[in-house]
Design a protein around this motif. Structure first.
Motif, mmCIF file in Angstrom:
data_model
loop_
_atom_site.group_PDB
_atom_site.id
_atom_site.type_symbol
_atom_site.label_atom_id
_atom_site.label_comp_id
_atom_site.label_asym_id
_atom_site.label_seq_id
_atom_site.Cartn_x
_atom_site.Cartn_y
_atom_site.Cartn_z
ATOM 1 N N VAL A 146 0.819 -1.217 0.000
ATOM 2 C CA VAL A 146 0.000 0.000 0.000
ATOM 3 C C VAL A 146 0.857 1.273 0.000
ATOM 4 C CG1 VAL A 146 -1.800 1.257 1.225
ATOM 5 C CG2 VAL A 146 -1.853 -1.218 1.174
ATOM 6 N N VAL A 149 2.789 1.763 -3.388
ATOM 7 C CA VAL A 149 1.915 2.083 -4.514
ATOM 8 C C VAL A 149 1.382 3.509 -4.385
ATOM 9 C CG1 VAL A 149 -0.236 1.481 -5.708
ATOM 10 C CG2 VAL A 149 1.257 -0.324 -4.876
ATOM 11 N N ARG A 150 1.026 3.890 -3.167
ATOM 12 C CA ARG A 150 0.547 5.251 -2.966
ATOM 13 C C ARG A 150 1.621 6.268 -3.385
ATOM 14 N NH1 ARG A 150 -0.740 8.249 2.662
ATOM 15 N NH2 ARG A 150 -2.105 9.823 1.820
ATOM 16 N N ASP A 153 2.134 6.537 -7.074
ATOM 17 C CA ASP A 153 1.092 7.337 -7.706
ATOM 18 C C ASP A 153 1.456 8.822 -7.687
ATOM 19 O OD1 ASP A 153 -1.843 7.389 -8.723
ATOM 20 O OD2 ASP A 153 -1.790 8.940 -7.173
ATOM 21 N N MET A 185 -1.517 -7.779 -3.595
ATOM 22 C CA MET A 185 -2.142 -7.232 -4.798
ATOM 23 C C MET A 185 -1.473 -7.842 -6.030
ATOM 24 S SD MET A 185 -2.892 -3.250 -4.097
ATOM 25 C CE MET A 185 -1.390 -2.928 -3.203
ATOM 26 N N ILE A 193 -5.039 0.648 -10.553
ATOM 27 C CA ILE A 193 -4.951 1.776 -9.627
ATOM 28 C C ILE A 193 -4.057 2.883 -10.186
ATOM 29 C CG2 ILE A 193 -3.973 2.447 -7.394
ATOM 30 C CD1 ILE A 193 -5.091 -0.250 -6.333
ATOM 31 N N LEU A 194 -2.914 2.503 -10.742
ATOM 32 C CA LEU A 194 -1.940 3.513 -11.161
ATOM 33 C C LEU A 194 -2.158 3.996 -12.599
ATOM 34 C CD1 LEU A 194 1.283 2.007 -9.558
ATOM 35 C CD2 LEU A 194 -0.043 3.960 -8.757
ATOM 36 N N LYS B 17 -5.445 -8.602 0.260
ATOM 37 C CA LYS B 17 -5.272 -7.927 -1.019
ATOM 38 C C LYS B 17 -6.444 -6.989 -1.287
ATOM 39 C CE LYS B 17 -6.956 -9.254 -5.356
ATOM 40 N NZ LYS B 17 -6.724 -9.730 -6.726
ATOM 41 N N ALA B 20 -6.266 -4.016 0.932
ATOM 42 C CA ALA B 20 -5.210 -3.110 0.467
ATOM 43 C C ALA B 20 -5.708 -2.277 -0.702
ATOM 44 C CB ALA B 20 -3.979 -3.910 0.051
ATOM 45 N N LYS B 21 -6.381 -2.940 -1.639
ATOM 46 C CA LYS B 21 -6.829 -2.257 -2.848
ATOM 47 C C LYS B 21 -7.869 -1.182 -2.510
ATOM 48 C CE LYS B 21 -8.219 -3.463 -7.472
ATOM 49 N NZ LYS B 21 -8.827 -4.496 -8.297
ATOM 50 N N ARG B 23 -8.315 0.342 0.375
ATOM 51 C CA ARG B 23 -7.695 1.438 1.123
ATOM 52 C C ARG B 23 -6.916 2.341 0.184
ATOM 53 N NH1 ARG B 23 -3.940 -0.632 5.181
ATOM 54 N NH2 ARG B 23 -3.834 1.521 5.835
ATOM 55 N N LEU B 24 -6.201 1.714 -0.772
ATOM 56 C CA LEU B 24 -5.424 2.507 -1.730
ATOM 57 C C LEU B 24 -6.330 3.392 -2.572
ATOM 58 C CD1 LEU B 24 -2.609 0.321 -3.232
ATOM 59 C CD2 LEU B 24 -2.434 2.692 -2.508
ATOM 60 N N ARG B 25 -7.425 2.807 -3.009
ATOM 61 C CA ARG B 25 -8.362 3.549 -3.845
ATOM 62 C C ARG B 25 -8.793 4.842 -3.149
ATOM 63 N NH1 ARG B 25 -10.673 0.653 -8.104
ATOM 64 N NH2 ARG B 25 -10.897 -1.399 -7.206
ATOM 65 N N VAL B 27 -7.392 6.377 -0.515
ATOM 66 C CA VAL B 27 -6.315 7.308 -0.184
ATOM 67 C C VAL B 27 -5.845 8.048 -1.442
ATOM 68 C CG1 VAL B 27 -4.212 5.894 -0.382
ATOM 69 C CG2 VAL B 27 -4.428 7.507 1.482
ATOM 70 N N LEU B 28 -5.897 7.367 -2.584
ATOM 71 C CA LEU B 28 -5.452 8.012 -3.822
ATOM 72 C C LEU B 28 -6.451 9.055 -4.319
ATOM 73 C CD1 LEU B 28 -3.652 5.242 -5.878
ATOM 74 C CD2 LEU B 28 -2.733 6.933 -4.319
ATOM 75 N N ASP B 31 -5.421 11.935 -2.313
ATOM 76 C CA ASP B 31 -4.114 12.433 -2.755
ATOM 77 C C ASP B 31 -4.220 13.185 -4.076
ATOM 78 O OD1 ASP B 31 -3.034 11.206 -0.594
ATOM 79 O OD2 ASP B 31 -1.934 9.659 -1.695
ATOM 80 N N ARG B 32 -4.905 12.564 -5.021
ATOM 81 C CA ARG B 32 -4.951 13.144 -6.369
ATOM 82 C C ARG B 32 -5.745 14.433 -6.382
ATOM 83 N NH1 ARG B 32 -6.146 7.498 -9.586
ATOM 84 N NH2 ARG B 32 -4.090 6.588 -9.311
#
Lengths: 264, 98
Positions: A146, A149-150, A153, A185, A193-194, B17, B20-21, B23-25, B27-28, B31-32
């Motif tokens: 995590v 990857v963050r 990005d 992942m 995601i990226l 997994k 993680a995915k 949470r990443l989604r 947080v991004l 961020d973005r």
């Protein structure tokens, strides 16, 4: 005119230096003339990964500040005579080289080399901005975690803002067993995601530790799985179409059974 | 053992997994969009101020977040209403008083 490629990541410790050393060695094995530039000023490491640490006399700063000629600072690799290293300075900090100095240096190097690989410091500070200044392409290294990857990005956003070619992704330290169990992942997850193109996937491999200990890039070892992955990426960098290795043996019941009895 | 069997037959409990995915989604998205928790908190406080003019709301239960749907980002506010005020000050009234 050679290509200038920066190898970068957001998070530290994901394998930028290992990647730079292996791709450089891989490209040189393919007959390309390659120079590796360590821009991680203050924390040099590419020299030890390459096993060239005791040959350093001059460094990147000596060159840009005019204390030596470029040729004097370039260290020839032990194994391949078309591979060179320009080491980082250890006594100064990341503000020591300016953007313009990097642009001038890479312009000079690309005259003579097919590939100029720049090992970038982690993060988004001054060192990153300088390291990418003279590059036209970027490879972003991440692990399937995590935090990595963050940060990848964030780096991709900054590279796009710098109006470079779209960066390509290297997924490092993938553990196919954990992916199969659903505890890591997978490649598709990260690409989704990226939203960038993939250039290679490097599996977790104990041999990387051994090769780093020895100062001999894993790409030179025929039996190393990571080495094989790096050889493939090096070939892709030369424009060759190399199919991606199949990391996922499938999730059908037969595939599961085969794995269970050790045939997978 | 049960977990192993469930996994073997593909009925996985929430795998790390997937966590993680997700949470990443999330947080991004933040961020973005460059949205800090501080900004969201300020927005939340302003929303409370405005909405309280018209309704009694459960300020503790109020949630403001960014969600990603396909390619677009949406601001989602979940505001529990306790009571709608019978009389409320309209813009003209407040202007007249002032």
């Amino acid at each position: 005119m050679g290509e200038v490629i920066v190898i970068t990541s957001g998070k530290g410790g994901v394998g930028k230096t290992t990647t730079t050393a292996n791709l450089g060695t891989g490209l040189a094995s393919l007959g390309k003339k390659v120079v590796l530039v360590d821009t991680d000023i203050g924390l040099r490491n590419l020299d030890v990964v390459m096993g060239l640490e005791n040959r350093i006399v001059y460094d990147l700063l000596d060159v840009v500040e005019g204390r030596c000629r470029l040729k004097q600072a370039l260290i020839k690799d032990k194994r391949l005579d078309n591979l060179y290293l320009l080491p980082a300075n250890q006594t100064r900090d990341k503000t020591a080289v300016s953007r313009q100095q990097m642009i001038d240096l890479t312009a000079q190097l690309r005259e003579e080399y097919d590939f100029v690989l720049i090992d970038c410091p982690a993060g988004i500070e001054m060192g990153f901005k300088n390291a990418i200044a003279g590059a036209e392409k970027a490879l972003v290294v991440t692990t399937p975690e995590v935090a990595a990857v963050r940060d990848a990005d964030r780096i991709i956003g900054l590279l796009e803002a710098a109006e470079m070619e779209p960066p390509r992704l290297i997924i490092n330290r993938l553990r196919p067993d954990m992916v199969r169990r659903g505890d890591m992942m997978d490649i598709e997850d990260m690409l989704e995601i990226l939203a960038i193109d993939l250039i290679g996937v490097v599996p977790e491999d104990e041999y990387i530790v051994i090769s780093t200990n020895r100062g001999e890039p894993a790409v030179l070892d025929k039996h190393s799985r990571a080495g094989q992955a790096y050889r493939n990426i090096a070939r892709r960098l030369t424009g060759e179409e190399v199919p991606f290795l199949n990391w996922d043996a499938g999730n059908g019941i037969m595939a599961r059974l085969r794995r269970l009895i050790g045939l997978g | 053992m049960l977990e192993f069997l469930l996994r073997f037959f593909g009925r996985e409990t929430t795998s790390s997994k997937k966590i993680a995915k997700e949470r990443l989604r999330l947080v991004l998205v933040h961020d973005r969009a460059g949205v800090s928790p501080h900004l969201l908190e300020a927005l939340k406080n302003d929303l409370i101020k405005v909405i309280s003019e018209y309704m009694d709301i459960d300020t503790a239960g109020l949630e403001v977040s960014l969600n990603q749907e396909n390619d677009s980002v949406a601001l989602v506010a979940n505001i529990p209403i306790l009571r709608v005020k019978r009389t409320f000050k309209t813009g003209t009234e407040t202007a007249a008083k002032a």
